[in-house]
Write an enzyme that holds these catalytic residues in place. Structure first.
Site, PDB file in Angstrom:
ATOM      1  N   GLU A 106      18.380 -57.923  26.288  1.00 11.63           N
ATOM      2  CA  GLU A 106      18.636 -56.913  27.317  1.00 11.63           C
ATOM      3  C   GLU A 106      19.675 -57.421  28.311  1.00 11.63           C
ATOM      4  O   GLU A 106      19.627 -58.584  28.727  1.00 11.63           O
ATOM      5  CB  GLU A 106      17.338 -56.578  28.046  1.00 11.63           C
ATOM      6  CG  GLU A 106      17.460 -55.435  29.030  1.00 11.63           C
ATOM      7  CD  GLU A 106      16.129 -55.081  29.660  1.00 11.63           C
ATOM      8  OE1 GLU A 106      15.679 -53.938  29.479  1.00 11.63           O
ATOM      9  OE2 GLU A 106      15.533 -55.959  30.332  1.00 11.63           O
ATOM     10  N   TYR A 137      23.858 -50.198  31.208  1.00 13.79           N
ATOM     11  CA  TYR A 137      22.678 -50.878  30.654  1.00 13.79           C
ATOM     12  C   TYR A 137      22.846 -50.989  29.150  1.00 13.79           C
ATOM     13  O   TYR A 137      23.343 -50.071  28.484  1.00 13.79           O
ATOM     14  CB  TYR A 137      21.391 -50.100  30.957  1.00 13.79           C
ATOM     15  CG  TYR A 137      20.190 -50.619  30.177  1.00 13.79           C
ATOM     16  CD1 TYR A 137      19.418 -51.658  30.678  1.00 13.79           C
ATOM     17  CD2 TYR A 137      19.873 -50.101  28.920  1.00 13.79           C
ATOM     18  CE1 TYR A 137      18.344 -52.161  29.961  1.00 13.79           C
ATOM     19  CE2 TYR A 137      18.799 -50.604  28.192  1.00 13.79           C
ATOM     20  CZ  TYR A 137      18.042 -51.634  28.719  1.00 13.79           C
ATOM     21  OH  TYR A 137      16.993 -52.143  27.995  1.00 13.79           O
TER      22      TYR A 137
END
Length: 397
Positions: A205, A117
Site C-alpha cells: 500500500e 492512493y
C-alpha cells in the site's frame, strides 16, 4: 508479518519502484546528520511504527506532536526526533495505549503535484491479486471505501503475467493522469505488481502516491505485509522482523508453534482448529461474553505446547475465565486433559475454567479430569460451554 516504512522502501528501491532519498535515525543527532546528508531545504521526519495514520497520530502527553512533521533545518529535525523517540504514538490503528517510537525516517522533500492512493491485495473471491487506485490520496482509504466507493478503481492481474499496459491506461484515464505521466505510471504500477508477487505479499500500500510537478510517480509512503506461510522463501524479509512491534504473548506463542492473537475481552479461549476457534468466539459473544484471545493449538500439538498455551492464557491479567473447547481428531482429548492438569500443577488456576471435550479418547479425557480433584466446570456441547463460562465470569465479579 509487517515491516516498517523504511524497510518497505528499501524493497521498493531495490526493485525499481521510485522512492525519495531517505535516512533512518534512532537518535536526535542521527536525525540532524540525516538532514545534512539529504542536502535539501526541507525534509520530513516520520515516526516508524507498525501502524497507519501516523500523520494524524499524536504523542502521549504531547498532543501537539504529530507522527509526521515537515522540518526546514537540522536543528528542527533533531528537535522533532527528540519529541518522538522513546515516546508512544497514538494513531487510529494503535489503540489508546499507542506504540513506542524507536526509529524515525528522515526523508527528502518533494515537489508534490497530486496525491493519489495505490494498493495491491489478494482478492479471495476472484482468486487473483488486484491493484486498487484512487484519486483520494493522503486520506484514510477505509473512509473513502465507505463514503465514496465509486472513487476506487480496480484491475486484477495474473501473478505470473502481471499488469497489462491497457490496464494501466484504463486506470490513468480514471485518475486523470495524462502525457508523460502515463509512461511513469506504467513503469510504476507494473513494477509494484511484480514486487507484490515476488515477495508473496498479502498487502502493498502507498498512501499517498505522489505525482510530482514534473509528472513522475513517487511512493511517498510504503506499507508491506507478508504471508507468514511463505516467509521460508524470503530469508531477507525475515530479517526485517521487529519483535518490539509485536505483542509479546503472540511472539511467545509463535515460538511454541501456536496461533495466538490477543483481543480485548476477558474470556480466554483454548481451541484446536481455526474454524472452531472462530465459532467459539462468536458463541461467547452471542451469550454476552467477550473473548480475550484467539488461541489455536492445532491438530497435532503435544502436551508441552498445550501447557505453554495455558501459561500464555493465564499470563493475561484481563482474563477472568477460560473456555477449553476441544474436538479431538488427531488431537486426543487425553492429551488436552493431561496438559490441563500439568498447567494446574505448574501455573495454577485462579479463574473459572470450563472444559468441553468431544472426539478421540473423550471418555478417557473426561475421566482424567473428573478424578483429578481440580475445580473444573464441565460442559456438554458448545452452547452449554459458552453459557457456563459467561455465567462463571459474571459470578466471579
Amino acid at each position: 508479518m509487517k515491516i516498517h516504512e523504511f524497510q518497505a522502501k528499501r524493497i521498493f528501491r531495490d526493485n525499481g519502484v521510485a522512492v525519495l532519498e531517505n535516512r533512518v535515525a534512532s537518535t536526535p543527532q542521527e536525525a540532524a546528520d540525516a538532514f545534512h546528508q539529504l542536502g535539501g531545504s526541507f525534509a520530513v521526519v516520520k515516526a516508524q511504527i507498525h501502524a497507519g495514520g501516523r500523520g494524524k497520530g499524536t504523542i502521549v502527553g504531547n498532543p501537539a506532536q504529530r507522527g509526521v512533521q515537515l522540518v526546514r533545518s537540522a536543528d528542527e529535525a533533531a528537535a522533532v526526533a527528540q519529541a518522538l523517540l522513546g515516546n508512544k504514538l497514538v494513531t487510529i490503528q494503535t489503540g489508546p495505549a499507542g506504540q513506542t517510537v524507536n526509529r524515525v525516517l528522515v526523508e527528502a522533500g518533494c515537489d508534490i503535484g497530486r496525491e493519489l492512493y495505490l494498493g495491491a491485495v489478494l482478492d479471495r473471491a476472484a482468486a487473483m491479486p488486484v491493484l486498487m487506485v484512487s484519486s483520494e490520496g493522503g486520506v484514510e482509504i477505509e473512509k473513502v471505501a465507505e463514503e465514496s466507493p465509486e472513487k476506487i478503481f480496480k484491475e486484477h492481474f495474473h501473478p505470473q503475467i502481471g499488469l497489462h499496459s491497457f490496464q494501466v491506461r484504463k486506470l490513468c484515464q480514471k485518475l486523470g493522469i495524462k502525457g508523460d505521466s502515463v509512461r511513469s505510471a506504467e513503469r510504476f504500477m507494473k513494477t509494484l505488481c511484480s514486487v507484490f508477487t515476488k515477495y508473496d505479499a498479502s498487502l502493498v500500500e502507498i498512501n499517498p502516491l505522489v505525482v510530482t510537478k514534473a509528472g513522475q510517480l513517487v511512493a511517498l509512503d510504503a506499507k508491506m505485509t507478508f504471508d507468514d506461510n511463505a516467509l521460508f522463501r524470503h530469508k531477507d524479509v525475515q530479517e526485517f522482523r521487529d519483535l518490539a512491534e509485536e505483542e509479546p504473548a503472540e511472539v511467545r506463542a509463535s515460538n511454541a508453534g501456536l496461533s495466538y492473537v490477543k483481543l480485548e475481552g476477558n474470556i480466554g479461549c483454548l481451541v484446536n482448529g481455526a474454524g472452531l476457534a472462530m465459532s467459539t468466539m462468536d458463541i461467547i459473544k452471542l451469550h454476552g461474553g467477550q473473548p480475550a484471545n484467539f488461541l489455536d493449538v492445532g491438530g497435532g500439538a503435544n502436551a508441552q505446547q498445550v501447557t505453554e498455551a495455558f501459561r500464555i492464557l493465564l499470563s493475561d491479567a484481563n482474563v477472568k475465565g477460560v473456555l477449553v473447547n476441544i474436538f479431538g481428531g488427531i488431537m486426543r482429548c487425553t492429551t488436552i486433559a493431561q496438559a490441563l492438569l500439568e498447567a494446574y500443577r505448574t501455573v495454577g488456576f485462579n479463574v473459572p475454567l470450563v472444559v468441553r471435550l468431544e472426539g478421540t479418547e473423550v471418555e478417557q479425557g473426561r475421566k482424567l479430569l473428573a478424578e483429578s480433584g481440580v475445580n473444573i466446570i464441565t460442559a456438554e456441547g458448545l452452547t452449554d460451554a459458552a453459557k457456563k463460562v459467561v455465567a462463571a465470569v459474571a459470578a466471579a465479579g
